[in-house]
Design a protein around this motif. Sequence first.
Motif, PDB file in Angstrom:
ATOM      1  N   GLU A  46     144.862  19.299  74.689  1.00  0.00           N
ATOM      2  CA  GLU A  46     144.803  18.584  73.416  1.00  0.00           C
ATOM      3  C   GLU A  46     145.826  17.453  73.355  1.00  0.00           C
ATOM      4  OE1 GLU A  46     145.168  21.688  70.533  1.00  0.00           O
ATOM      5  OE2 GLU A  46     143.026  22.196  70.616  1.00  0.00           O
ATOM      6  N   ARG A  53     143.197   9.187  72.983  1.00  0.00           N
ATOM      7  CA  ARG A  53     142.579   8.693  71.743  1.00  0.00           C
ATOM      8  C   ARG A  53     143.458   7.637  71.093  1.00  0.00           C
ATOM      9  NH1 ARG A  53     141.258  14.102  70.881  1.00  0.00           N
ATOM     10  NH2 ARG A  53     142.940  14.369  69.375  1.00  0.00           N
ATOM     11  N   HIS A  60     138.218  14.080  74.133  1.00  0.00           N
ATOM     12  CA  HIS A  60     138.356  15.382  73.475  1.00  0.00           C
ATOM     13  C   HIS A  60     138.711  16.445  74.502  1.00  0.00           C
ATOM     14  CE1 HIS A  60     136.310  13.435  70.083  1.00  0.00           C
ATOM     15  NE2 HIS A  60     135.539  12.910  71.021  1.00  0.00           N
TER      16      HIS A  60
END
Length: 255
Positions: A46, A53, A60
């Motif tokens: 993550e 991002r 993702h």
Amino acid sequence: MNEDAGSRTVALVTGANKGIGRAVAEELAGRGMTVLIGARDRRRGEEAAAALREAGGDVHALVLDVTDPATVQEAAKRVEESHGRLDVLVNNAGITGSGQVAPMDAVDQIPSSVDLEMVRAVFATNVFGVIAVTNAMLPLLRRSPAARIVNVSSHAGSLTLTSDPDGPFSALLPSAAYTPSKAALNALTVQYANELRKDGVLVNAVAPGFVDTDSNAHTGHLTPAQAAAVVVRLATLGEDGPTAGFFSEEGPLPW
């Protein structure tokens, strides 16, 4: 590419929270793809996805341990639910078996004294894990109009190069774990390519070179971004591109 979110090419890169895998994910995202970062550790995956991002990518995290069938199947389920197909699979996750050393310099991999459990562990990730992930993702790849599979191998997987007594590998220690696992991965690449050729799925192996990563205690001379270039090229082949091949940045390699 500049597709909208509904038509973006969808790529999955295993072992992508760092090193070559992360560099591949970053480059594919930079080309407009939706990129799924496969990582064993949820937090690290993550964090990597969030950083990419922040740089503008549609990236993702996906919990995926290639040696754990449950997470592999769950990952395939999540890809289907979120995207309905998969266009690019980069089987990048791999281990040396010797910790943070160059695997072919590792005394503990000498064939006559190697720990068989080490060999099993290396093959579990570098070979069996590729089979598990590829087979779980194949139904999704078959829904793509131009699916591509790239298996991250190594120059060490070339029987021609490693058997040459006058070649660059002659001074390195023999390996009964990492090197045979990459040779097996190359053979596996050809078999998948032969099966999937009729479906238009291009399957190739790539040797990114000696790269500055954790797996060799950062002794490599190439950056992850430099190594990622050939992986990305094979992941974005046109319909007339090769299949059942083994490539480096310089071109085709001998088996």
